[in-house]
Scaffold this motif. Structure first.
Motif, PDB file in Angstrom:
ATOM      1  N   ALA A 178     -16.790   4.465  -4.412  1.00 57.58           N
ATOM      2  CA  ALA A 178     -15.908   4.474  -5.592  1.00 57.58           C
ATOM      3  C   ALA A 178     -16.967   4.898  -6.691  1.00 57.58           C
ATOM      4  CB  ALA A 178     -15.607   2.683  -5.542  1.00 57.58           C
ATOM      5  N   THR A 192      -4.788   8.344  -9.750  1.00 63.68           N
ATOM      6  CA  THR A 192      -4.022   7.224  -9.199  1.00 63.68           C
ATOM      7  C   THR A 192      -4.879   6.786  -7.973  1.00 63.68           C
ATOM      8  OG1 THR A 192      -2.625   8.377  -8.234  1.00 63.68           O
ATOM      9  CG2 THR A 192      -1.935   7.364 -10.482  1.00 63.68           C
ATOM     10  N   ALA A 193      -4.970   5.581  -7.578  1.00 69.21           N
ATOM     11  CA  ALA A 193      -5.541   5.353  -6.381  1.00 69.21           C
ATOM     12  C   ALA A 193      -4.708   4.160  -5.384  1.00 69.21           C
ATOM     13  CB  ALA A 193      -6.902   4.805  -6.521  1.00 69.21           C
ATOM     14  N   TYR A 195      -4.725   1.018  -2.668  1.00 73.94           N
ATOM     15  CA  TYR A 195      -6.014   0.245  -1.868  1.00 73.94           C
ATOM     16  C   TYR A 195      -5.069  -0.494  -0.820  1.00 73.94           C
ATOM     17  CZ  TYR A 195      -8.380   1.387  -6.151  1.00 73.94           C
ATOM     18  OH  TYR A 195      -8.815   1.874  -7.248  1.00 73.94           O
ATOM     19  N   THR A 197      -4.740  -2.543   2.466  1.00 73.86           N
ATOM     20  CA  THR A 197      -5.979  -3.389   3.210  1.00 73.86           C
ATOM     21  C   THR A 197      -5.439  -4.273   4.390  1.00 73.86           C
ATOM     22  OG1 THR A 197      -7.916  -4.946   3.175  1.00 73.86           O
ATOM     23  CG2 THR A 197      -6.237  -5.130   1.582  1.00 73.86           C
ATOM     24  N   LEU A 207     -12.368  -4.392  -0.806  1.00 72.46           N
ATOM     25  CA  LEU A 207     -11.214  -3.409  -1.957  1.00 72.46           C
ATOM     26  C   LEU A 207     -11.461  -3.961  -3.443  1.00 72.46           C
ATOM     27  CD1 LEU A 207      -9.308  -1.427  -0.637  1.00 72.46           C
ATOM     28  CD2 LEU A 207     -10.500  -2.495   1.025  1.00 72.46           C
ATOM     29  N   PRO A 208     -11.322  -5.209  -3.647  1.00 67.54           N
ATOM     30  CA  PRO A 208     -11.515  -5.647  -5.228  1.00 67.54           C
ATOM     31  C   PRO A 208     -12.784  -4.970  -5.856  1.00 67.54           C
ATOM     32  CG  PRO A 208     -11.212  -7.590  -3.834  1.00 67.54           C
ATOM     33  CD  PRO A 208     -11.490  -6.541  -2.776  1.00 67.54           C
ATOM     34  N   ARG A 211     -12.289  -1.617  -6.465  1.00 69.80           N
ATOM     35  CA  ARG A 211     -11.020  -1.230  -7.272  1.00 69.80           C
ATOM     36  C   ARG A 211     -11.648  -1.338  -8.740  1.00 69.80           C
ATOM     37  NH1 ARG A 211      -6.961  -4.777  -5.350  1.00 69.80           N
ATOM     38  NH2 ARG A 211      -7.495  -6.344  -6.782  1.00 69.80           N
ATOM     39  N   LYS A 212     -12.495  -2.197  -9.050  1.00 70.06           N
ATOM     40  CA  LYS A 212     -12.888  -2.656 -10.347  1.00 70.06           C
ATOM     41  C   LYS A 212     -13.526  -1.476 -10.859  1.00 70.06           C
ATOM     42  CE  LYS A 212     -15.172  -6.505 -12.630  1.00 70.06           C
ATOM     43  NZ  LYS A 212     -16.260  -7.398 -12.018  1.00 70.06           N
ATOM     44  N   GLN A 215     -11.165   1.354 -11.511  1.00 74.15           N
ATOM     45  CA  GLN A 215     -10.175   1.098 -12.693  1.00 74.15           C
ATOM     46  C   GLN A 215     -10.923   1.329 -13.912  1.00 74.15           C
ATOM     47  OE1 GLN A 215      -6.876  -2.137 -10.850  1.00 74.15           O
ATOM     48  NE2 GLN A 215      -8.371  -2.754 -12.355  1.00 74.15           N
ATOM     49  N   THR A 221      -4.282   2.099 -10.693  1.00 71.57           N
ATOM     50  CA  THR A 221      -4.040   1.359  -9.254  1.00 71.57           C
ATOM     51  C   THR A 221      -2.648   1.357  -9.096  1.00 71.57           C
ATOM     52  OG1 THR A 221      -5.706  -0.142  -9.493  1.00 71.57           O
ATOM     53  CG2 THR A 221      -4.073  -0.696  -7.842  1.00 71.57           C
ATOM     54  N   SER A 224      -1.632  -1.865  -4.264  1.00 70.68           N
ATOM     55  CA  SER A 224      -2.784  -2.867  -3.799  1.00 70.68           C
ATOM     56  C   SER A 224      -2.085  -3.869  -3.031  1.00 70.68           C
ATOM     57  CB  SER A 224      -3.385  -3.283  -4.998  1.00 70.68           C
ATOM     58  OG  SER A 224      -4.260  -4.226  -4.576  1.00 70.68           O
TER      59      SER A 224
END
Lengths: 423, 293, 345
Positions: A178, A192-193, A195, A197, A207-208, A211-212, A215, A221, A224
């Motif tokens: 990440a 863009t992404a 996630y 899971t 994942l979180p 993601r953080k 972002q 995002t 998700s």
């Protein structure tokens, strides 16, 4: 050492005989580690007795593919130890029972291993789901449970002191990748992404965190969602992800079928993200490549080890593996290294404390010492987590499994980015 | 966003075809013979493995493998029926069939583990990754072919049941065994053949399943509950119903996955089933009067 | 049968029951090896569940394949209850077991109301569907801990005698369940259920309030299963949604009841004893060899079912009855009287 005075006091043939035997032993035993086999007399358990190490593995059921890989890892380690003088002078014998991926069975199994088979040491099963009940059983009997496949928070949330995970802490596995994506220059960075899971204690914590980080770097995002762990058809989920046209996909997967289903759907939809990282699956060597073929190209996965690992221990293990099972270094399932590392840590600790007493073993493992393993250094914190192991990210490039992150690390090659299109 | 929904509907229709193919044999066996074949899931996997072995070792095209796997599974079905199911008394037939087919299922699973090992495999073919571009959607070839295969096979089954003497004999022996025997129908033989046909169709389902999913010997369990629900929803004994039910449920699931979340789509799948069944216990196309429901 | 022989039989049954109970109580004291007591514990759990399941499904003929809902509900009740009420480890969590039974029973009511409107095959599938609904809920609701599941309190008892404590709690629940099964079997409720099994419409016509009867039996059958789930959860120390709500559980208890003999009380007990211990032993000793143990287990199972299709207990009982009649010199081979409306222990 018997002094001359004691010998004189004892007197008799008996004393002479034992002194003679002792002298003979001293002469015959090698002056240190390595080299020729020790005589049976120097085995700490007694002449000719083996050290029994018990483990319950999933040789059938949901985790069977990983369970089999783990078995190989344990067996390779045992073979290595036995050909290099044994453990504390004794021959190592593995006692492996199958638990059919069932927690009720695993509870019975460890009780059998410990109280019926009287194993000296207990090695862990595969998966957090089975490690938790096993660790409780081992705890009851005062046994240490050294394991390599139970790393989700649930394992360490019990306040047990006897569980030791030699592998990577789950939560932060995706951090390196990440951070790399977030640090790419703006023109290259994915905008863009997605996630997606699986609903699983192994994937969900990861994942979180990723993601953080992403972002914060401005990567939006666009997907998700969590999908059920036991789904029969991944295609609609993968198609939904493809429809978002996200430029990066971080997939929370636990096995090869999940990843291969996503890849297949992405290929069918002509959807080519710039980066595709899965939390597990691509690290299973030939099991992965035989499922996805040339589509493995560019797929990334975090892990603590790979077949091309430079350290001496790893090289030796890879060589032994290829000798016994064929294939090449890229084809080795990372589970094998996890299991092997369990053995190595146990071996080093036991050898250092010169005892098979589990209480002493637990205390020693918690003493902050660093051990070495094919996966790198191992150092346990109070919970039993390995804080010394580093998270690397690997990628399949032209059929070879190579290390790419962290950038600048000794063996890291250049990551292939953007990922080549499927097909 | 609408395109996502449209895509979900399309996906649902296509995967519904695959499921219908897997469920067709089950509805035949279940509806017409009063037997709950728990082994259906494992038989799908067996069909997939046979296709796998043939395509890997002989290089056969996936559809070509059906030439071998369909008759092979026919034989398996006949053998299972003749050896085991036949000995079940008519009285507790349904209940006992659960037991017997479960035992058969674990035996087959054990054999698959011994022969193929526990690793996941998947069927490959040149067209498996490819899709055709239609109206802005990418329709994967394998699903299209699978859907067409489903329609063809189900159509054949339907024809067999309603347009042939054999089908007539089958339906008669289902309605009233005694009466059928009295008019000269060899009920046992009809049943054996039906079971065989039901399992043979499953070979086709297995091939398409194996091409669209990675599988291992353990994969049968996840399938069987869904297949049972599709069969009941469609109505026992109704071939067309199985297709409609499969498509309906898959579309519902896929749309929910997009609208809400994939984790809830299974729940909605089953909730819809419960609702439909409470109001129409015999399923969408089932006939209540066939025998006492 | 004359009154005298009947009394003798009654006495015999009583003595046998006493002997069996004593055996159960003494078992873990005599065979105190933790492996054995661990397996014995799981056997008891399945005995409870299979007996309770049989009270409904065996007597009424409605094959319910959703009882894992109650098992899981009981397991989660204990885990959530222990967490929310800050119950300390030790004997106290066992107090939550009856609560688990009540929760399971409460869930059985709407479950039953929905599913019992259908019959036969539809009923089977609806129970499966409702099961999956609950499993999905367990995976996704926050208070169930989601995919990470929940911990149950961790008692600090030593290894010696650890399993025995759980064993005896389970035994208490089992005795209560068996008592309930016997009472139901001999009561009017039991007769009504059997009447429903034979011909529901006729029973309805004869004045049996079928919906009420079915719902009541269904709810009754849920309670012990919930309690078993709670004790099980406490024993394992951790519950995960796919194990607390395990579809194989449903099939397994049905198989055990079938194996032993539906609509008998002893049947499910025998079925659980044989199947669960066989399953654990087989896995323990043979499954390292891959699929061999599955093949062996399945084959053994198949052979037994085909030789004794009505279940072990009824087949044995008939064999005994035939032997007795032949000794008594009755003409011709023993007639197998299947008289479902006659009360039997």
């Amino acid at each position: 050492m018997h002094s001359g005075w004691q010998w004189q006091r004892r007197g008799g043939l008996l004393a002479a005989g034992s002194a003679l035997a002792l002298a003979l032993a001293l002469v015959l035993a090698p002056a240190g580690l390595g080299g020729s086999k020790r005589t049976a007399a120097s085995c700490i358990k007694g002449a000719g007795k083996p050290i029994k190490i018990g483990a319950s593995l999933s040789l059938s059921g949901d985790f069977s593919a990983d369970g089999q890989a783990f078995k190989r890892g344990y067996q390779l380690w045992a073979a290595h130890v036995n050909s290099h003088g044994g453990l504390l002078g004794c021959h190592v014998k593995l006692d492996i029972v199958s638990d059919a991926s069932s927690p009720a069975q695993v509870v019975t199994n460890y009780q059998k291993l410990i109280s019926s088979d009287h194993v000296d040491l207990a090695f862990g099963p595969f998966s957090t789901l089975l490690t938790v009940p096993s660790s409780k059983v081992a705890n009851r009997f005062g046994y240490a449970l050294i394991e390599g496949a139970g790393g989700a928070p649930a394992v360490f949330a019990n306040g047990l002191h006897n569980v030791f995970d030699v592998s990577l802490i789950i939560k932060n596995q995706l951090v390196t990748a990440a951070k790399w994506l977030a640090s790419l220059p703006k023109s290259e960075r994915p905008k863009t992404a997605a996630y997606p899971t699986s609903n699983d204690p192994f994937t969900q914590p990861q994942l979180p965190v990723a993601r953080k980080i992403m972002q914060k770097a401005g990567i939006k995002t666009v997907y998700s969602k969590v999908f059920p762990a036991e789904v029969t058809d991944y295609t609609p989920i993968a198609t939904a992800v493809a429809a978002t046209k996200a430029q990066a996909v971080l997939l929370g997967s636990v096995d090869v079928p999940t990843v291969s289903a996503f890849i297949q759907a992405f290929a069918q939809q002509h959807y080519n993200p710039k980066a595709f990282i899965a939390t597990a699956g691509p690290d299973q060597g030939s099991a992965f490549t035989s499922a996805v073929g040339s589509n493995a190209e560019g797929v990334m996965v975090p892990n603590g080890w790979y077949g091309g690992e430079a350290n001496k221990l790893s090289r030796a293990m890879v060589k032994a593996y290829i000798k016994k099972y064929g294939g090449n270094a890229s084809g080795i399932n990372a589970d094998v290294a996890e299991a092997y590392s369990v053995g190595e840590v146990a071996q080093q600790a036991v050898t250092k404390i010169k005892s098979l007493d589990n209480k002493k073993l637990i205390a020693y493992l918690h003493s902050g010492k660093t051990f070495t393993s094919v996966q790198g250094p191992v150092k346990f914190n109070a919970l039993g987590e390995n804080t010394a192991i580093k998270a690397f990210t690997f990628q399949w490039q032209k059929g070879k499994y190579v290390q790419v992150l962290p950038k600048g690390a000794k063996q890291s090659k250049r990551p292939e980015y953007p990922k080549k299109p499927w097909g | 966003m609408t395109s996502q929904y449209a895509q979900a509907v399309v996906d649902g229709v296509l995967s519904g075809g695959v499921y219908a193919l897997m469920a067709a044999g089950l509805t035949l066996i279940f509806g017409v013979m009063d037997v709950i074949n728990i082994a259906q899931g494992v038989m799908v996997v067996l069909g997939a493995y046979l296709s796998y072995a043939l395509s890997v070792h002989l290089g056969l095209d996936l559809f070509a493998t059906l030439v071998v796997t369909v008759p092979a599974l026919f034989v398996v079905g006949v053998a299972v029926e003749w050896l085991f199911m036949r000995r079940l008394a008519d009285r507790d037939r349904t209940a006992m069939s659960i037991l017997v087919t479960y035992a058969v299922a674990i035996i087959i699973e054990g054999i698959l583990i011994q022969v193929f090992g526990p690793d996941f495999v998947q069927l490959h073919g040149p067209y498996v990754d490819k899709s055709v571009h239609v109206l802005g959607f990418y329709l994967p070839y394998i699903y299209l072919y699978g859907f067409m295969l489903a329609v063809v096979l189900l159509g054949l089954l339907y024809a067999l049941l309603y347009l042939t003497r054999f089908g007539q004999a089958l339906r008669a022996s289902l309605q009233d065994r005694r009466a059928a025997e009295l008019i000269g129908i060899e009920v046992n033989r009809v049943r054996t053949l039906t079971f065989g046909i039901g399992v043979a169709v499953t070979a086709a389902g297995g091939m398409v399943f194996g091409a669209t999913n990675a599988f291992n010997p353990n994969s049968g369990y996840d399938l069987i509950s869904r297949l049972l629900t599709i069969v009941i929803l469609g109505g026992l004994g109704s071939i067309g119903g199985a297709l409609v039910a499969a498509v309906f449920m898959l579309v519902v699931e896929d749309v929910v996955a997009v609208a809400w979340s994939p984790t809830w789509s299974t729940l909605v799948f089953f909730a819809v089933l419960v609702i439909v069944l409470t109001f129409r216990p015999s399923g969408l196309f089932g006939r209540t009067a066939v025998r006492a429901q | 049968m004359t009154g005298e022989t009947s009394l003798l039989r009654r006495g015999g049954v009583f003595a046998a029951t006493l002997a069996v109970t004593a055996a159960f109580v003494l078992f873990p004291l005599v065979f105190s090896n933790p492996t054995t007591t661990s397996i014995a514990f799981f056997v008891l759990i399945y005995m409870i569940a299979a007996t309770a399941w049989n009270v409904f499904s065996g007597l009424s003929g409605y094959i319910a394949l959703g009882h894992a809902v109650f098992f899981g509900a009981g397991a989660y009740t204990l885990a959530v209850g222990a967490e929310k009420l800050n119950v300390s480890a030790g004997w106290t969590p066992f107090a939550l077991v009856p609560l688990a039974g009540i929760v399971a029973g409460a869930i059985a009511i709407p479950f039953g109301l929905i599913s019992l409107r259908t019959r036969r095959h539809t009923f089977v599938v609806i129970t499966i569907a409702i099961f999956f609904i609950f499993q999905t809920l367990a995976f996704n609701l926050s208070f169930t801990g989601g995919s990470s599941g929940l911990q149950t309190p961790f008692p600090l008892w030593t290894a010696v005698g650890y399993n025995q404590r759980f064993y005896y709690v389970a035994l208490v629940v089992l005795v209560a369940t068996v008592a309930m099964a016997v009472v139901v079997r001999r009561s009017r409720l039991g007769l009504q259920l059997l009447a429903i099994r034979d011909d529901e419409d006729r029973a309805l016509g004869l004045g049996v309030r079928t919906s009420r009867v079915k719902l009541f039996a269904f709810t009754l059958s849920a309670i012990p299963v919930g309690m078993a789930g709670a004790v099980y959860a406490y024993f394992l120390g951790q519950i995960f949604p796919q194990f607390a709500f395990d579809p194989l559980f449903d099939i397994t208890i049905a198989l055990m009841a079938f194996f032993g003999g539906l609509a008998t009380v002893v049947g499910p007990l025998l079925g659980a004893l044989v199947l669960e211990s066989m399953q654990q032993e087989f896995t323990l000793r043979f499954s390292a060899g891959g699929g061999i143990y599955l093949i062996a287990y399945g084959a053994l199972f198949l052979v037994v079912i085909l030789v004794m299709p009505r279940g072990v207990v009824p087949t044995l009982r008939d064999a005994l009855a035939n032997a007795r009649e032949r000794r008594a010199g009755s003409p011709g081979p023993g007639v197998r009287v299947h008289a479902p409306l006659r009360s039997r222990p």
